[in-house]
Write a protein that holds these residues in place. Structure first.
Motif, mmCIF file in Angstrom:
data_model
loop_
_atom_site.group_PDB
_atom_site.id
_atom_site.type_symbol
_atom_site.label_atom_id
_atom_site.label_comp_id
_atom_site.label_asym_id
_atom_site.label_seq_id
_atom_site.Cartn_x
_atom_site.Cartn_y
_atom_site.Cartn_z
ATOM 1 N N ILE A 41 36.131 36.675 47.114
ATOM 2 C CA ILE A 41 35.601 35.647 46.212
ATOM 3 C C ILE A 41 34.139 35.388 46.561
ATOM 4 O O ILE A 41 33.765 35.339 47.730
ATOM 5 C CB ILE A 41 36.428 34.339 46.264
ATOM 6 C CG1 ILE A 41 35.878 33.311 45.268
ATOM 7 C CG2 ILE A 41 36.541 33.766 47.679
ATOM 8 C CD1 ILE A 41 36.809 32.145 44.982
ATOM 9 N N HIS A 42 33.307 35.232 45.505
ATOM 10 C CA HIS A 42 31.861 35.015 45.704
ATOM 11 C C HIS A 42 31.588 33.512 45.728
ATOM 12 O O HIS A 42 31.182 32.937 44.718
ATOM 13 C CB HIS A 42 31.071 35.709 44.598
ATOM 14 C CG HIS A 42 31.253 37.194 44.610
ATOM 15 N ND1 HIS A 42 30.443 38.033 45.333
ATOM 16 C CD2 HIS A 42 32.183 37.988 44.023
ATOM 17 C CE1 HIS A 42 30.859 39.288 45.182
ATOM 18 N NE2 HIS A 42 31.913 39.278 44.387
ATOM 19 N N LEU A 43 31.798 32.920 46.890
ATOM 20 C CA LEU A 43 31.666 31.461 46.972
ATOM 21 C C LEU A 43 30.218 30.993 46.965
ATOM 22 O O LEU A 43 29.959 29.812 46.764
ATOM 23 C CB LEU A 43 32.387 30.941 48.228
ATOM 24 C CG LEU A 43 33.916 30.930 48.163
ATOM 25 C CD1 LEU A 43 34.512 30.432 49.469
ATOM 26 C CD2 LEU A 43 34.419 30.066 47.006
ATOM 27 N N MET A 64 33.835 46.922 50.932
ATOM 28 C CA MET A 64 32.814 47.294 49.945
ATOM 29 C C MET A 64 33.320 47.071 48.526
ATOM 30 O O MET A 64 34.519 47.153 48.263
ATOM 31 C CB MET A 64 32.436 48.766 50.107
ATOM 32 C CG MET A 64 31.765 49.060 51.430
ATOM 33 S SD MET A 64 30.823 50.586 51.355
ATOM 34 C CE MET A 64 30.276 50.674 53.056
ATOM 35 N N LEU A 65 32.387 46.799 47.630
ATOM 36 C CA LEU A 65 32.696 46.755 46.200
ATOM 37 C C LEU A 65 32.215 48.081 45.625
ATOM 38 O O LEU A 65 31.041 48.413 45.728
ATOM 39 C CB LEU A 65 32.000 45.572 45.534
ATOM 40 C CG LEU A 65 32.189 44.206 46.230
ATOM 41 C CD1 LEU A 65 31.697 43.080 45.348
ATOM 42 C CD2 LEU A 65 33.627 43.960 46.643
ATOM 43 N N LEU A 66 33.136 48.833 45.026
ATOM 44 C CA LEU A 66 32.843 50.227 44.676
ATOM 45 C C LEU A 66 32.991 50.518 43.197
ATOM 46 O O LEU A 66 33.911 50.020 42.547
ATOM 47 C CB LEU A 66 33.815 51.165 45.412
ATOM 48 C CG LEU A 66 33.692 51.318 46.912
ATOM 49 C CD1 LEU A 66 34.508 52.515 47.361
ATOM 50 C CD2 LEU A 66 32.272 51.476 47.369
ATOM 51 N N SER A 107 36.996 47.164 46.837
ATOM 52 C CA SER A 107 37.373 46.416 45.638
ATOM 53 C C SER A 107 36.809 47.064 44.375
ATOM 54 O O SER A 107 35.777 47.732 44.428
ATOM 55 C CB SER A 107 36.896 44.962 45.745
ATOM 56 O OG SER A 107 37.713 44.249 46.637
ATOM 57 N N HIS A 108 37.456 46.812 43.283
ATOM 58 C CA HIS A 108 37.115 47.295 41.936
ATOM 59 C C HIS A 108 37.523 48.747 41.716
ATOM 60 O O HIS A 108 38.511 49.017 41.076
ATOM 61 C CB HIS A 108 35.646 47.069 41.592
ATOM 62 C CG HIS A 108 35.279 45.622 41.535
ATOM 63 N ND1 HIS A 108 35.926 44.739 40.725
ATOM 64 C CD2 HIS A 108 34.364 44.879 42.242
ATOM 65 C CE1 HIS A 108 35.430 43.524 40.898
ATOM 66 N NE2 HIS A 108 34.489 43.573 41.816
ATOM 67 N N CYS A 109 36.715 49.717 42.192
ATOM 68 C CA CYS A 109 37.071 51.147 42.036
ATOM 69 C C CYS A 109 37.440 51.468 40.594
ATOM 70 O O CYS A 109 38.437 52.168 40.328
ATOM 71 C CB CYS A 109 38.215 51.519 42.985
ATOM 72 S SG CYS A 109 37.903 51.055 44.695
ATOM 73 N N GLN A 161 40.498 36.512 43.295
ATOM 74 C CA GLN A 161 39.745 35.823 42.244
ATOM 75 C C GLN A 161 38.405 36.491 41.931
ATOM 76 O O GLN A 161 37.955 36.511 40.805
ATOM 77 C CB GLN A 161 39.505 34.366 42.655
ATOM 78 C CG GLN A 161 38.699 33.538 41.669
ATOM 79 C CD GLN A 161 39.439 33.294 40.373
ATOM 80 O OE1 GLN A 161 40.541 32.784 40.354
ATOM 81 N NE2 GLN A 161 38.839 33.694 39.263
ATOM 82 N N ASP A 162 37.725 37.012 42.952
ATOM 83 C CA ASP A 162 36.408 37.645 42.788
ATOM 84 C C ASP A 162 35.397 36.609 42.267
ATOM 85 O O ASP A 162 34.904 35.797 43.017
ATOM 86 C CB ASP A 162 36.535 38.863 41.875
ATOM 87 C CG ASP A 162 35.269 39.697 41.769
ATOM 88 O OD1 ASP A 162 34.322 39.414 42.529
ATOM 89 O OD2 ASP A 162 35.229 40.616 40.926
ATOM 90 N N ASP A 163 35.119 36.625 40.980
ATOM 91 C CA ASP A 163 34.144 35.671 40.429
ATOM 92 C C ASP A 163 34.846 34.445 39.876
ATOM 93 O O ASP A 163 35.973 34.513 39.394
ATOM 94 C CB ASP A 163 33.312 36.353 39.342
ATOM 95 C CG ASP A 163 32.366 37.369 39.950
ATOM 96 O OD1 ASP A 163 31.429 36.938 40.658
ATOM 97 O OD2 ASP A 163 32.580 38.576 39.747
ATOM 98 N N TYR A 164 34.110 33.325 39.930
ATOM 99 C CA TYR A 164 34.728 32.036 39.636
ATOM 100 C C TYR A 164 33.689 31.131 38.976
ATOM 101 O O TYR A 164 32.725 30.730 39.625
ATOM 102 C CB TYR A 164 35.207 31.432 40.968
ATOM 103 C CG TYR A 164 35.737 30.024 40.923
ATOM 104 C CD1 TYR A 164 37.094 29.790 40.741
ATOM 105 C CD2 TYR A 164 34.888 28.932 41.101
ATOM 106 C CE1 TYR A 164 37.585 28.497 40.729
ATOM 107 C CE2 TYR A 164 35.370 27.637 41.085
ATOM 108 C CZ TYR A 164 36.716 27.418 40.908
ATOM 109 O OH TYR A 164 37.209 26.150 40.907
HETATM 110 ZN ZN LIG Z 1 33.062 40.801 43.539
#
Ligand SMILES: [Zn+2]
Length: 426
Positions: free
Chosen positions: A71-73, A223-225, A255-257, A322-325
């Motif tokens: 999560i990008h707090l 990593m976000l990939l 994450s993502h891929c 959640q990732d983005d919020y």
């Molecule tokens: Zn993210």
């Protein structure tokens, strides 16, 4: 003397909390869970012991705390003050963030992120892996903010801080030094965004450098990939091979891929076999991918979901978060892992009975494995971090998405949610 020991023994065996009449996943019958101090001490069909406090689960499901592994707090709740997002393209989302990132203050981050943590805990999540941008725009302010957040909320939640190069490393000269300083300041995990670099050789340099940093501080990597439907985005296979070559199996999450969903079947299978061999945990945030991928497509619009079901069937460790919020990248979010898992069931076509159970693992046990958490679960000796839910089965929990009746943290009652709804004049 004997009398004294007897009294002492009784006092030692006195439990602090008993959750009675609980339904447990994959168990027949109704169970009581005894808690002593911050640990589960016993689980039995009927405990005759008395405890300082009791909770009646009333036949509903009791599970270990939810885990939000991504999560990008630092950027959460920016939506409340930013200008509207017109396209949801990656470029516009980044540009909107730039308009605020340079002006972040620690207090501002503590306020926005604190509200998100509070909502998450009310919804049954007490473990977060929070990403902080590290780049020449925001400098180290996001890291300062999230490290302060980690301390301020220590009694309520376990927060890990990821140093995350949101603007790239090679394409953002100076970010390397800031990343290293972020780790010195106390960041818990080394982040990465290799697919965002401009050339394939830079993608590999980015990954190589992150491993150097992680090894230097003996930290895990997340990593976000390949967060793109471009089939030429191929950072996952290199990450997998690098993980094995560095002996980092089990210590890397990706994450993502998304691009993996666009490869032809033969190549995708090769990449997924490498991921499995490298024991990389894969994070999928389907609700964010549905919003951000394929935004410029004409029909059929690509959905941009990684190969969740295929990887799960192969035995790869999947989790979801959640990732983005409420931020430039995503306009919604309640920091509710039940909602996140339910979205995944829809988006990844996981609606069979065992598939819904698997999605629930993605926010509990699998996420715990990705974060390498110790003593997580529902066995005697595990941390007493529990949710007493508002329904008896996983499917009902995800269908109704009501907050847990009780959130227990380190053996103590932390949250009591009461839902009151009624007809009037009917
Ligand atoms: Zn993210």
């Amino acid at each position: 003397m004997n009398m004294f020991y007897h009294v002492l023994e009784c006092r030692v065996q006195q439990m602090d909390l008993i959750v009675r009449h609980a339904h447990l996943r994959n168990q027949q019958g109704i169970w009581d869970i005894g808690i002593t101090g911050d640990r589960i001490s016993v689980i039995a069909e009927k405990l005759t012991d008395i405890a300082t406090e009791d909770i009646d689960a009333a036949g509903n499901l009791v599970v270990p705390t939810y885990i939000n592994g991504h999560i990008h707090l630092d950027k959460c709740n920016l939506r409340d003050k930013m200008r509207p997002n017109k396209t949801y393209s990656w470029d516009e989302c980044l540009a909107l963030t730039w308009e605020h990132k340079a002006q972040y203050t620690v207090e501002d981050i503590l306020d926005r992120a604190g509200r998100a943590v509070e909502e998450g805990v009310l919804n049954g999540t007490t473990i977060f892996r929070a990403f902080a941008d590290v780049d020449t725009i925001g400098q180290l302010r996001p890291i300062e903010g999230l490290l302060a957040l980690r301390e301020r909320w220590r009694d309520v939640a376990h927060i890990e801080v990821v140093a995350f190069p949101q603007e790239g490393l090679i394409r953002n000269p100076g970010a390397n030094d800031l990343m290293e300083e972020a780790m010195r300041m106390g960041a818990d995990v080394v982040g990465g965004l290799p697919w965002f670099e401009m050339l394939d050789e830079d993608v590999r340099k980015h990954i190589d450098w992150c491993f150097e940093l992680a090894k230097k501080f003996n930290k895990d990597i997340h990593m976000l990939l390949d967060e793109t439907v471009n089939p030429l985005s191929r950072s996952l296979e290199y990450l997998a091979v690098k993980t094995m070559r560095e002996g980092y199996q089990g210590r890397v999450s990706a994450s993502h891929c998304v691009a993996l969903s666009t490869y032809d079947e033969a190549h995708a299978r090769k990449v997924m076999e490498l991921v499995k061999e490298a024991d990389i945990s894969i994070g999928s945030n389907t609700h964010v991918n549905l919003v951000m991928q394929g935004v410029f497509d004409q029909e059929p619009v690509r959905r941009g979901i990684t190969r969740v079901k295929q990887m799960w069937q192969m035995g790869i460790n999947l989790f979801t978060s959640q990732d983005d919020y409420n931020d430039p990248f995503y306009p919604f979010g309640r920091n509710d892992q039940q909602e996140v898992a339910a979205y995944l069931c829809h988006a990844a076509h996981m609606t069979g009975a065992n598939e819904i159970e698997a999605a629930f693992d993605f926010i509990t046990y699998n996420a715990a494995r990705a974060l390498r958490l110790e003593s997580y679960g529902l066995d005697p000796g595990c941390h007493a971090n529990l949710n007493v839910l508002a329904a008896p089965t996983v499917r009902e929990v995800l269908r109704l998405q009501q907050p847990p009746g009780w959130v227990i943290r380190q053996g103590k009652m932390l949250v009591h949610n009461q839902l009151q709804r009624e007809f009037v004049n009917h």
